[in-house]
Design an enzyme around this catalytic site. Structure first.
Site, mmCIF file in Angstrom:
data_model
loop_
_atom_site.group_PDB
_atom_site.id
_atom_site.type_symbol
_atom_site.label_atom_id
_atom_site.label_comp_id
_atom_site.label_asym_id
_atom_site.label_seq_id
_atom_site.Cartn_x
_atom_site.Cartn_y
_atom_site.Cartn_z
ATOM 1 N N GLU A 19 -59.803 10.197 -47.932
ATOM 2 C CA GLU A 19 -59.718 10.979 -49.098
ATOM 3 C C GLU A 19 -60.009 12.532 -48.832
ATOM 4 O O GLU A 19 -59.301 13.394 -49.239
ATOM 5 C CB GLU A 19 -60.975 10.248 -49.971
ATOM 6 C CG GLU A 19 -60.839 9.035 -50.507
ATOM 7 C CD GLU A 19 -61.478 8.109 -49.801
ATOM 8 O OE1 GLU A 19 -62.272 7.211 -50.010
ATOM 9 O OE2 GLU A 19 -61.379 8.314 -48.148
ATOM 10 N N ARG A 26 -51.704 -7.456 -29.482
ATOM 11 C CA ARG A 26 -52.728 -7.111 -28.854
ATOM 12 C C ARG A 26 -53.309 -5.798 -29.641
ATOM 13 O O ARG A 26 -54.438 -5.466 -29.489
ATOM 14 C CB ARG A 26 -52.726 -7.157 -27.340
ATOM 15 C CG ARG A 26 -52.424 -8.568 -26.680
ATOM 16 C CD ARG A 26 -52.106 -8.350 -25.463
ATOM 17 N NE ARG A 26 -51.929 -9.689 -24.806
ATOM 18 C CZ ARG A 26 -51.395 -9.702 -23.490
ATOM 19 N NH1 ARG A 26 -50.760 -8.976 -22.998
ATOM 20 N NH2 ARG A 26 -50.887 -11.047 -23.180
#
Length: 372
Positions: free
Chosen positions: A58, A190
């Site tokens: 935000e 991974r």
């Protein structure tokens, strides 16, 4: 989903795309993306949370929007926080920017927030719309939500096998069952995880490196869970210049010699569940099990596996004594077996990748739930 939320779906999809850019980098925080529209509905700013301790989505989107945010709308994939952590609360930044409307996909399950951010925005007079693409947002943050709710990371169990279900020949040879495209996919897998876990048997048999081959920086933590500490003196995992290694074991091993390099962690018991609680305390949201059949079976039985990723190679290995992917799960009747859901399938070169979810773990029965 609230009435009138369909108009925000397109922008929420964009916010989800932004959040995904930080896959594997934000733990222990969630993935979050945000889009700011000005008062006329035009795009004014975008942002995503890149790493724990850095600006939240935000704040980044509002900074890009600048003065155009006043009277506008912010679309965010997760409820804005309302607590002071390593960064100030995002709900206050939204209010101070003069935003008129906040569109949220998923409420934050973190007890420090848990609806408090939405309530703070409403108390300040902002319109708040919730539940836009909620299911998609929940899936994207399934690892974070799982850790917050259970106290342990989301477990992903991966193996590669032949079409006849073997993971190695009768002599133990297993490199390579899958083709290069599938092995490249594993490196990316991974990169999206905080830790990669194997047992001592895998270290002895395969001498794996267990890195993302540079797809992630830093590399995920490499973890060896060993009851006996019967480990080789020389192994690629003991070289911690490329990636950190954690050697986890149970009590009573203090006098046993260990390889130099890895960090040592003594658990109350050398069990998957004890290990995952310890890794959650280290901020891991998602872990990858790349272990042998015995440890894989124990992880499944203890509720440490929520997701499966299985690579099937178009090869026949044969052999009645050849190794399979899972050890004994203790079942004696078909109504005891584990039903999987959300099955997916895709091609990885000549190999096939199957994905599935396991049922919720039942802590009372100490197994997976068989209910709908």
């Amino acid at each position: 989903m609230q009435a009138g939320s369909d108009r925000w779906t397109l922008w929420m999809r964009r916010a989800l795309q932004l959040a995904a850019l930080a896959e594997g980098q934000t733990s222990p925080n969630p993935l979050v993306g945000a889009v700011v529209l000005d008062a006329q509905g035009a795009l004014a700013g975008e942002g995503f949370h890149a790493k724990a301790g850095q600006a939240h989505a935000e704040v980044g989107a509002l900074a890009q929007a600048g003065g155009r945010a006043k009277g506008g709308t912010i679309i965010v994939t997760l409820e804005p926080c309302c607590h002071q952590g390593r960064t100030p609360p995002c709900s206050e930044a939204v209010i101070q920017a003069g935003i008129q409307r906040v569109v949220v996909a998923l409420k934050d399950p973190d007890p420090r927030v848990a609806g408090g951010g939405i309530q703070r925005l409403r108390d300040a007079g902002l319109e708040v719309i919730t539940g836009v693409l909620e299911a998609e947002a929940a899936h994207q943050n399934r690892a974070f939500v799982h850790r917050v709710q259970t106290g342990r990371p989301w477990g992903l169990l991966k193996w590669a096998m032949s079409l006849d279900g073997r993971t190695a020949l009768t002599n133990g040879e297993s490199q390579w069952i899958s083709a290069p495209p599938a092995r490249a996919w594993v490196h990316q897998l991974r990169a999206g995880c905080d830790a990669v876990i194997v047992g001592g048997g895998t270290v002895r048999a395969d001498n794996p490196l267990l890195t993302s081959r540079g797809a992630r920086s830093p590399e995920p933590l490499r973890v060896v869970l060993s009851r006996s500490l019967d480990l080789p003196n020389h192994a690629q995992l003991w070289d911690t210049r490329l990636a950190s290694t954690l050697l986890a074991h149970g009590p009573g091993c203090a006098d046993r010699p260990l390889p130099e390099g890895p960090e040592r962690l003594e658990l109350l018991a050398s069990e998957p569940l004890d290990l995952l609680h310890a890794l959650a305390g280290r901020g891991c949201n998602r872990v990858l099990w790349e272990c042998g059949p015995a440890l894989a079976a124990a992880a499944v039985q203890q509720g440490c596996v929520q997701e499966l990723a299985v690579v099937i190679a178009p090869k026949l290995l044969g052999g009645t004594l050849a190794r399979t992917s899972l050890g004994d799960l203790g079942f004696s009747a078909m109504d005891q077996v584990i039903p999987l859901s959300a099955l997916t399938a895709e091609r990885l070169g000549c190999d096939l990748l199957l994905g599935a979810l396991t049922p919720p773990f039942d802590p009372v029965g100490q197994g997976v739930s068989q209910s709908d």
